[in-house]
Design a protein around this motif. Structure first.
Motif, PDB file in Angstrom:
ATOM      1  N   ILE A   1       0.829  -1.214   0.000  1.00 46.65           N
ATOM      2  CA  ILE A   1       0.000   0.000   0.000  1.00 46.65           C
ATOM      3  C   ILE A   1       0.861   1.260   0.000  1.00 46.65           C
ATOM      4  N   GLY A   2       2.021   1.206   0.657  1.00 48.98           N
ATOM      5  CA  GLY A   2       2.919   2.366   0.662  1.00 48.98           C
ATOM      6  C   GLY A   2       3.391   2.719  -0.734  1.00 48.98           C
ATOM      7  N   SER A   3       3.686   1.698  -1.545  1.00 51.34           N
ATOM      8  CA  SER A   3       4.139   1.927  -2.925  1.00 51.34           C
ATOM      9  C   SER A   3       3.020   2.518  -3.773  1.00 51.34           C
ATOM     10  N   VAL A   4       1.798   2.005  -3.593  1.00 54.74           N
ATOM     11  CA  VAL A   4       0.670   2.507  -4.383  1.00 54.74           C
ATOM     12  C   VAL A   4       0.334   3.947  -3.989  1.00 54.74           C
ATOM     13  N   LEU A   5       0.324   4.215  -2.684  1.00 51.12           N
ATOM     14  CA  LEU A   5       0.073   5.589  -2.223  1.00 51.12           C
ATOM     15  C   LEU A   5       1.253   6.506  -2.535  1.00 51.12           C
ATOM     16  N   ASP A   6       2.425   5.901  -2.710  1.00 52.07           N
ATOM     17  CA  ASP A   6       3.684   6.632  -2.867  1.00 52.07           C
ATOM     18  C   ASP A   6       3.980   7.464  -1.621  1.00 52.07           C
ATOM     19  N   LYS A   7       3.637   6.870  -0.476  1.00 55.47           N
ATOM     20  CA  LYS A   7       3.850   7.496   0.832  1.00 55.47           C
ATOM     21  C   LYS A   7       4.323   6.419   1.806  1.00 55.47           C
ATOM     22  N   PRO A   8       5.121   6.801   2.809  1.00 56.55           N
ATOM     23  CA  PRO A   8       5.552   5.796   3.788  1.00 56.55           C
ATOM     24  C   PRO A   8       4.391   5.309   4.657  1.00 56.55           C
ATOM     25  N   VAL A   9       4.306   3.987   4.837  1.00 54.97           N
ATOM     26  CA  VAL A   9       3.283   3.378   5.696  1.00 54.97           C
ATOM     27  C   VAL A   9       3.997   2.415   6.643  1.00 54.97           C
ATOM     28  N   THR A  10       3.708   2.537   7.937  1.00 55.44           N
ATOM     29  CA  THR A  10       4.380   1.698   8.946  1.00 55.44           C
ATOM     30  C   THR A  10       3.348   0.894   9.733  1.00 55.44           C
ATOM     31  N   ASP A  11       3.815   0.246  10.813  1.00 57.28           N
ATOM     32  CA  ASP A  11       2.893  -0.525  11.649  1.00 57.28           C
ATOM     33  C   ASP A  11       2.212   0.343  12.698  1.00 57.28           C
ATOM     34  N   GLU A  12       2.460   1.653  12.639  1.00 50.80           N
ATOM     35  CA  GLU A  12       1.731   2.608  13.475  1.00 50.80           C
ATOM     36  C   GLU A  12       0.787   3.396  12.572  1.00 50.80           C
ATOM     37  N   ILE A  13      -0.425   3.678  13.053  1.00 54.42           N
ATOM     38  CA  ILE A  13      -1.371   4.452  12.246  1.00 54.42           C
ATOM     39  C   ILE A  13      -0.777   5.835  11.961  1.00 54.42           C
ATOM     40  N   THR A  14      -0.648   6.150  10.682  1.00 50.84           N
ATOM     41  CA  THR A  14       0.008   7.385  10.253  1.00 50.84           C
ATOM     42  C   THR A  14      -0.900   8.166   9.315  1.00 50.84           C
ATOM     43  N   GLN A  15      -0.980   9.472   9.525  1.00 51.66           N
ATOM     44  CA  GLN A  15      -1.742  10.307   8.603  1.00 51.66           C
ATOM     45  C   GLN A  15      -0.964  10.446   7.300  1.00 51.66           C
ATOM     46  N   ILE A  16      -1.675  10.320   6.185  1.00 54.07           N
ATOM     47  CA  ILE A  16      -1.035  10.431   4.867  1.00 54.07           C
ATOM     48  C   ILE A  16      -1.018  11.904   4.467  1.00 54.07           C
ATOM     49  N   ASN A  17       0.163  12.434   4.257  1.00 56.90           N
ATOM     50  CA  ASN A  17       0.311  13.845   3.880  1.00 56.90           C
ATOM     51  C   ASN A  17      -0.356  14.113   2.537  1.00 56.90           C
ATOM     52  N   ASP A  18      -0.788  15.338   2.359  1.00 53.74           N
ATOM     53  CA  ASP A  18      -1.354  15.834   1.097  1.00 53.74           C
ATOM     54  C   ASP A  18      -2.793  15.401   0.840  1.00 53.74           C
ATOM     55  N   ILE A  19      -3.383  14.641   1.777  1.00 55.28           N
ATOM     56  CA  ILE A  19      -4.809  14.331   1.629  1.00 55.28           C
ATOM     57  C   ILE A  19      -5.440  14.271   3.016  1.00 55.28           C
ATOM     58  N   GLU A  20      -6.384  15.150   3.221  1.00 54.03           N
ATOM     59  CA  GLU A  20      -7.029  15.229   4.534  1.00 54.03           C
ATOM     60  C   GLU A  20      -7.873  13.983   4.782  1.00 54.03           C
ATOM     61  N   ASN A  21      -7.962  13.577   6.028  1.00 53.52           N
ATOM     62  CA  ASN A  21      -8.821  12.465   6.476  1.00 53.52           C
ATOM     63  C   ASN A  21      -8.294  11.070   6.164  1.00 53.52           C
ATOM     64  N   LEU A  22      -7.099  10.947   5.572  1.00 52.24           N
ATOM     65  CA  LEU A  22      -6.611   9.615   5.215  1.00 52.24           C
ATOM     66  C   LEU A  22      -5.457   9.187   6.122  1.00 52.24           C
ATOM     67  N   TYR A  23      -5.619   7.985   6.689  1.00 53.65           N
ATOM     68  CA  TYR A  23      -4.604   7.385   7.553  1.00 53.65           C
ATOM     69  C   TYR A  23      -4.342   5.966   7.043  1.00 53.65           C
ATOM     70  N   ALA A  24      -3.161   5.446   7.319  1.00 50.49           N
ATOM     71  CA  ALA A  24      -2.833   4.097   6.846  1.00 50.49           C
ATOM     72  C   ALA A  24      -1.979   3.363   7.870  1.00 50.49           C
ATOM     73  N   VAL A  25      -2.076   2.040   7.849  1.00 51.37           N
ATOM     74  CA  VAL A  25      -1.277   1.196   8.747  1.00 51.37           C
ATOM     75  C   VAL A  25      -1.069  -0.164   8.088  1.00 51.37           C
ATOM     76  N   GLN A  26       0.109  -0.726   8.285  1.00 53.30           N
ATOM     77  CA  GLN A  26       0.419  -2.049   7.761  1.00 53.30           C
ATOM     78  C   GLN A  26       0.875  -2.920   8.916  1.00 53.30           C
ATOM     79  N   ILE A  27       0.196  -4.036   9.118  1.00 55.84           N
ATOM     80  CA  ILE A  27       0.555  -4.916  10.230  1.00 55.84           C
ATOM     81  C   ILE A  27       1.957  -5.473  10.009  1.00 55.84           C
ATOM     82  N   ASP A  28       2.820  -5.251  10.979  1.00 56.81           N
ATOM     83  CA  ASP A  28       4.164  -5.827  10.961  1.00 56.81           C
ATOM     84  C   ASP A  28       4.063  -7.216  11.575  1.00 56.81           C
ATOM     85  N   GLN A  29       4.140  -8.237  10.729  1.00 58.42           N
ATOM     86  CA  GLN A  29       3.899  -9.608  11.172  1.00 58.42           C
ATOM     87  C   GLN A  29       4.849 -10.023  12.299  1.00 58.42           C
ATOM     88  N   LYS A  30       6.128  -9.670  12.143  1.00 63.56           N
ATOM     89  CA  LYS A  30       7.132 -10.077  13.121  1.00 63.56           C
ATOM     90  C   LYS A  30       6.847  -9.447  14.480  1.00 63.56           C
TER      91      LYS A  30
END
Length: 303
Positions: A57-86
């Motif tokens: 999802i980080g590649s598609v958004l072209d924004k960094p996405v981590t295992d912590e909920i992060t607001q996506i810059n340049d678009i209001e109301n959008l947050y993303a998170v990726q479960i870190d399996q380890k």
């Protein structure tokens, strides 16, 4: 509001969970990102999350996405998170063993450690993180980019009292802990929402060919047995009519149209969204906004 729009926008004052599932490589991640950007654009506080270890999802958004909920810059109301399996696995093991310390003897703890090294621990850990995010009340829309179909079904069919199960496997008979009771209540709440068609839209993404369609249909029947209906199916990567100008692409498009009709007949109770193949890689917020606006608010409906 059209039936398609009502499948992704929450009702006034409500919330919406949208699941994208399907065979690997059919475009689930792209569709999840397009949808999350669309709902955020419409003013809904949106969380885009993935339970797929291989998600991009980080590649598609072209924004960094981590295992912590992060607001996506340049678009209001959008947050993303990726479960870190380890990390999820380590946190899960730690919680189980900390809960066991002081309650059981050394041999039992050792047996539990061995049990926690089994393959099902990975699924249990992912399941727990899934429930943690899915039960959040601070988002109006949560978009789930799920792992390929089989993994998603296993996630939803996992036993409810997971810690109790581990204790029983270690040869112990004990009452379920208070923590497990809370986890169970949280799961029940999430699962009830998943069965509520007004709150949850479960969708399958497929390219219009036999194998992904059959796999999606089989999975939809398994979900139906759990009380979850498929409300949206997405035929992705359709060759646009104006591009079918050679015998090869005309033949491929004719085949796709035949399967689109079959998809419509097979999933007769679900809304069908037809999405064309794009000449550029689907990447970046600008492109995601453009595609979302077209397919959800006017429709790229290629026949």
């Amino acid at each position: 509001m059209s039936k398609l729009q009502s499948s992704i926008y929450p009702k006034t004052g409500g919330r919406k969970n949208i699941f994208f599932s399907g065979k690997g490589g059919v475009g689930k991640t792209s569709m999840a990102c397009i949808t999350a950007v669309e709902t955020a654009q419409k003013g809904y506080k949106t969380l885009l999350m993935t339970t797929d270890p291989a998600s991009h999802i980080g590649s598609v958004l072209d924004k960094p996405v981590t295992d912590e909920i992060t607001q996506i810059n340049d678009i209001e109301n959008l947050y993303a998170v990726q479960i870190d399996q380890k990390k999820a696995i380590e946190a899960y093991k730690k919680r189980i063993l900390q809960d066991a310390e002081g309650k059981f003897d050394a041999n039992t703890i050792m047996a539990m450690k061995e049990e926690l090294d089994s393959p099902c621990t990975e699924e249990m850990a992912a399941f727990q993180k899934f429930i943690e995010f899915a039960s959040r009340e601070d988002f109006e829309v949560i978009v789930f980019d799920t792992a390929p179909t089989g993994h998603t079904l296993r996630l939803l069919e996992l036993p409810m009292d997971w810690s109790k199960q581990i204790q029983l496997k270690a040869g112990i008979s004990t009452e379920i802990s208070e923590e497990d009771k809370k986890q169970k209540e949280r799961f029940d709440r999430v699962f009830d929402r998943m069965k509520d068609e007004n709150i949850t839209t479960f969708s399958f993404v497929m390219y219009p060919e036999k194998t992904p369609m059959v796999e999606a249909y089989r999975a939809s029947k398994e979900l139906e047995a759990l009380g979850i209906k498929t409300q949206l199916v997405i035929a992705n990567l359709i060759i646009p009519e104006e591009q079918a100008i050679t015998p090869f692409f005309q033949k491929r498009r004719d085949m796709q149209l035949k399967y689109i009709k079959e998809i419509q007949e097979t999933f007769k109770d679900a809304e069908l969204l037809k999405v064309p193949m794009f000449e550029d890689e689907i990447k970046g917020l600008a492109m995601l906004k453009t595609i979302g606006e077209k397919i959800f608010n006017g429709g790229l409906q290629h026949e």
